[in-house]
Design an enzyme around this catalytic site. Structure first.
Site, PDB file in Angstrom:
ATOM      1  N   ASP A 328       0.860  -1.171   0.000  1.00 64.07           N
ATOM      2  CA  ASP A 328       0.000   0.000   0.000  1.00 64.07           C
ATOM      3  C   ASP A 328       0.904   1.230   0.000  1.00 64.07           C
ATOM      4  OD1 ASP A 328      -2.159   1.633   0.069  1.00 64.07           O
ATOM      5  OD2 ASP A 328      -2.823   1.099   2.087  1.00 64.07           O
ATOM      6  N   ASP A 593      -7.226  -5.636   4.716  1.00 64.40           N
ATOM      7  CA  ASP A 593      -6.021  -6.293   4.188  1.00 64.40           C
ATOM      8  C   ASP A 593      -5.913  -7.765   4.595  1.00 64.40           C
ATOM      9  OD1 ASP A 593      -4.829  -4.115   2.806  1.00 64.40           O
ATOM     10  OD2 ASP A 593      -4.216  -3.252   4.714  1.00 64.40           O
ATOM     11  N   ASN A 657      29.550 -41.672   0.442  1.00 63.00           N
ATOM     12  CA  ASN A 657      29.975 -42.686   1.422  1.00 63.00           C
ATOM     13  C   ASN A 657      29.118 -43.940   1.348  1.00 63.00           C
ATOM     14  OD1 ASN A 657      32.077 -41.198   2.431  1.00 63.00           O
ATOM     15  ND2 ASN A 657      30.917 -40.313   4.119  1.00 63.00           N
ATOM     16  N   ASN A 682      28.137 -40.965  10.549  1.00 65.17           N
ATOM     17  CA  ASN A 682      27.064 -40.018  10.226  1.00 65.17           C
ATOM     18  C   ASN A 682      26.922 -38.947  11.301  1.00 65.17           C
ATOM     19  OD1 ASN A 682      24.969 -39.285   8.393  1.00 65.17           O
ATOM     20  ND2 ASN A 682      23.478 -39.977   9.895  1.00 65.17           N
ATOM     21  N   ASP A 686      27.773 -34.872  10.948  1.00 62.62           N
ATOM     22  CA  ASP A 686      26.670 -33.930  11.154  1.00 62.62           C
ATOM     23  C   ASP A 686      27.003 -32.875  12.207  1.00 62.62           C
ATOM     24  OD1 ASP A 686      24.602 -34.302   9.383  1.00 62.62           O
ATOM     25  OD2 ASP A 686      23.742 -35.981  10.487  1.00 62.62           O
TER      26      ASP A 686
END
Length: 840
Positions: A328, A593, A657, A682, A686
């Site tokens: 607006d 709105d 892997n 793993n 991570d």
């Protein structure tokens, strides 16, 4: 009597007050506090206290994880208890890590959301107090004005020209008039004109009402409880879902093939199953939910520092992906301080009577606070003590007029102001400067000319009319006829000083600004020129009505300013822009709105907006400034970029892997890694990536919006996974053919190479530049160093034997270091080639 079946709309006010032990003065503070303890939270969401357990459980709900846990338990029953316990421990550690990270992120976001809350005005002990909507209880007396969200199912006992938008509950398009009454018990919900429903909002007028039901006991609560009521899926969430499908398909194929081959080779079924499941876990970026939550909460905290409060975390990613922003004019492009320029008579000369009428109209109106009336009141103070207010017909979006009835010396004077065309249509005469009146048709050409001149100068121009009523006349909106046109009100709201620079910055960041305004096309053209838009393309609300839904998307795409737009057309514009693949943001703060905010990919409001707009928004600005939005977009893109980094790192390294492990298991006489070692690999890789949220982002990654591209991710995974796998097989060859490693040494050597290379390769993949030219975040760098050091030391610690590792001779380490350095160099070359030939 069961309160759920209490037909309050058919009861006298006194009976309702008696039943709920309340009065027109409201509940006492003590009584309200007691009811808050006895009643559930006035919200359709569950209490936060239950979410911790649910969050913890969700860490272990992946089908792969569940199969792995089941297989481990079966292994305990059959033979290798120690290995099974270690596997379960690693799974537990991984889950706990994800839980604490996500829990921390959730708590951080909850604190931010506390900065933006929807409030209700209630009477407590006869005094007006503002409380959170969630704290409203049955028996509370709520005071409602235009723009307020209705906090529960209520019975009206006082009202003034009250209109309510019930579209969210009943689907009724137009506002519904409400007033106090007693209705038959069998009155249908949509006809209960004396009742208000939670989840709806006030369009105009005011009221006092007693709250009957809250939370899930409301009509809206019953509907949402019986249906699966989820917010619409965002662009980012859609991307995650498609990414999940891709991984699921790939994982399923690998698990089935590897399990079948190992069983065919007469290896133990349980070991084969554990190994296959561990491979699947290794391929799946299992910490992705945690990484996303951490990234989003970190982004939310950073955005809060820049006065941008995120209500819905997923909208951060959409904020970064946004390529169109609809806005607006008032308060966003302009200063938001409307000022009265002049009060003019019908010939365009300043007229004191016009200003007096405007001042009376603005001073006595009580429908809802608006900047135009405030501007008139602030322009100059007049003594109006001789006038008294008798009645009012508040402004609404269909009439576009506001009328007040005042009395002076026993004369009743109705004064009406509003949009020029809507004022002229109720006028039959026009007043000249000398006080004489002429037929309105004689003055129309001159009025239209003056209106066009003022509009072309950028002034918002309103019309003013008056009419005297008989003392016994019944006042209503129907009185707005046969009026006398008396003059013009011209108002202006200067553009913000830095708005051109901000629009230029938006354009440079790949965001097109489209202005949606109710101003006429002449004012819109002047606005476009002031904003520096070269020959802006303007589409009016009237034009929109003549454009089909099929043609509108392309027309909307090439339009700069939408002028003379009706409230219900805003949503249509946004949906049209979304239809052709745009990510659309909408910033609004008004009563009309709400639907547009819901329709947009990113609904943006300000903390000073009406409740219904603030409630519908995904993001709330503490400062009404497009500059704040620019900063928020940049932060959103950084968050998106860091999330993508994890996806790229995890999928490429894990895929490489796992592909290597799967292949090695086919020609080795032993498993290349034990299941517990696969899971430890793993988890170790991570760990650094959980700090990716704090990583720095290269400037080229935030210059333009980015979106999920599954094809690009798949190509990235295959390319860099293949590079990783090549060096894995090189490692196998060195360990078996040159170093003649035993099975234990083979597993230890590959574990060391795999973890260190995956950790260091993060530094290469995290940037499109040559890796040493892009400085990583401190937390990511420190975590990487810790993992590399811990991996090198692990084979020489007491834990090694428990995990099935052995100490490696020095020459093993030399070869492994050479392989890792070579891997980093080749990956850097592959990265340069990939980004040169593959586009995202």
């Amino acid at each position: 009597m069961n309160e759920n079946k209490f037909a309050f709309w058919s009861q006298p006010q006194a009976a309702v007050f008696l039943k709920f032990d309340t009065s027109k003065e409201g509940l006492s503070v003590d009584s309200a506090n007691l009811r808050m303890k006895q009643n559930s939270l006035n919200s359709l969401k569950k209490r936060q206290s239950h979410s911790a357990l649910r969050l913890f459980i969700t860490q272990f709900t992946s089908p792969i994880i569940l199969i792995l846990i089941l297989a481990s338990l079966l292994s305990i029953l059959l033979h290798d208890r120690a290995d099974a316990v270690i596997i379960l421990s690693i799974v537990a550690i991984s889950g706990l890590l994800g839980f604490f990270q996500e829990r921390g992120a959730t708590n951080a976001v909850a604190k931010l959301l506390a900065l933006v809350r929807i409030e209700a005005c209630v009477l407590r002990g006869g005094k007006q107090v503002d409380i959170a909507v969630e704290d409203v209880v049955p028996g509370d007396i709520v005071i409602l004005d235009a723009g307020d969200v209705i906090p529960g199912d209520c019975l009206i006992f006082e009202s003034q020209d009250l209109f309510v938008d019930e579209a969210s509950l009943t689907g009724e398009t137009f506002p519904v008039e409400k007033s106090e009454a007693i209705l038959p018990e069998d009155t249908a919900l949509m006809q209960r004109s004396n009742a208000l429903w939670m989840g709806t909002h006030v369009i105009s007028g005011d009221a006092k009402a007693v709250v009957i039901h809250t939370g899930k006991e409301t009509e809206f609560g019953k509907v949402s409880d019986s249906l699966s009521h989820h917010p619409p899926e965002t662009e980012f969430e859609h991307g995650i879902r498609r990414f999940g499908y891709m991984l699921m398909e790939l994982t399923s194929v690998i698990v089935i093939i590897i399990f079948a081959v190992n069983v065919y080779l007469n290896r133990p079924v349980i070991d084969s199953l554990l190994f296959s499941m561990a491979l699947a876990v290794g391929l799946t970026p299992q910490l992705l939910p945690a990484i996303i939550s951490i990234n989003l909460s970190h982004g939310a905290r950073n955005m809060a520092k820049h006065k941008v409060i995120v209500k819905r975390l997923a909208s951060i990613e959409n904020f970064g992906s946004m390529n169109i922003l609809c806005s607006d004019k008032t308060g966003t492009l302009t200063e938001g301080t409307v000022m009265l320029q002049s009060a003019l008579g019908t010939t365009g000369i300043p007229n004191e009577k016009v200003f007096l009428h405007a001042f009376l109209n603005a001073s006595f109106e009580s429908g809802f606070t608006n900047p135009i009336d405030q501007a008139i009141r602030d322009h100059r103070i007049l003594d109006i003590s001789r006038f008294s207010k008798r009645n009012e017909a508040p402004y609404d979006f269909s009439r576009k007029r506001l009328s007040v009835l005042v009395a002076e010396d026993n004369k009743l004077l109705m004064i009406t102001k509003g949009a020029m065309s809507n004022i002229l249509e109720v006028c039959s005469q026009a007043e000249l400067p000398d006080g004489n009146r002429v037929d309105i048709l004689e003055m129309i050409p001159q009025i239209e000319k003056l209106f066009a001149e003022n509009s072309a100068s950028g002034f918002r121009t309103l019309g003013l009319a008056y009419k005297y009523l008989e003392s016994n006349a019944v006042f209503s909106k129907n009185c707005e006829e046969g009026m006398v046109f008396t003059g013009f009100l011209t108002l202006h709201d200067p553009l913000k000083a830095n708005i051109r620079a901000i629009i230029s910055t938006l354009k440079k960041t790949g965001i097109s600004l489209k202005v949606i305004t109710g101003d006429n096309h002449l004012v819109a053209a002047k606005l476009g020129a002031d904003l520096g838009l070269a020959s802006p393309k303007i589409l009016t609300g009237k034009d929109l009505n003549n454009i089909s839904s099929l043609a509108l998307p392309m027309r909307a795409m090439h339009t700069d300013i939408f002028a003379e737009v009706e409230p219900n057309q805003k949503e249509r514009i946004i949906l049209a822009l979304k239809k052709i693949g745009n990510v659309v943001g909408y910033i609004g703060d008004g009563i009309n709105d709400a639907s547009a905010l819901h329709a947009a990919d990113v609904g943006i409001s300000v903390n000073t907006a009406v409740d219904v707009a603030k409630d519908a928004a995904d993001i709330v600005l503490l400062e009404n400034d497009l500059g704040v939005i620019v900063e928020g977009v940049i932060l959103g893109r950084r968050t998106f970029a860091n999330t993508m980094k994890y996806v790229f790192m995890a999928t490429s390294a894990n895929f490489g892997n796992m592909f290597s492990m799967a292949g090695a298991s086919l020609f080795l006489s032993f498993l290349p890694l034990l299941p517990k070692q696969v899971l430890l690999t793993n988890l170790a890789t991570d760990f650094p990536e959980m700090n990716i949220a704090t990583d720095t982002v290269d400037e080229e990654m935030i210059k333009a919006p980015h979106r999920w591209n599954i094809k690009f991710i798949r190509n990235f995974m295959l390319t860099f996974g293949l590079v990783s796998s090549i060096f894995d097989y090189l490692t196998f060859g060195v360990l078996l053919l040159i170093l003649h490693a035993s099975p234990e040494e083979f597993r230890t050597g590959w574990f060391v190479e795999s973890v260190i290379s995956a950790s260091l390769i993060v530094m290469v993949i995290r940037t499109r530049k040559v890796f040493y030219r892009s400085k990583p975040g401190k937390a990511l760098l420190l975590a990487t160093i810790i993992v590399v050091a811990a991996t090198l030391l692990l084979p020489y610690t007491p834990i090694a034997q428990l995990m099935g590792f052995v100490a490696l001779p020095f020459k093993f380490m030399v070869f492994l270091v050479l392989i890792i350095v070579s891997y980093i160099c080749v990956t850097e070359i592959a990265k340069h080639y990939f980004y040169k030939h593959v586009r995202d």
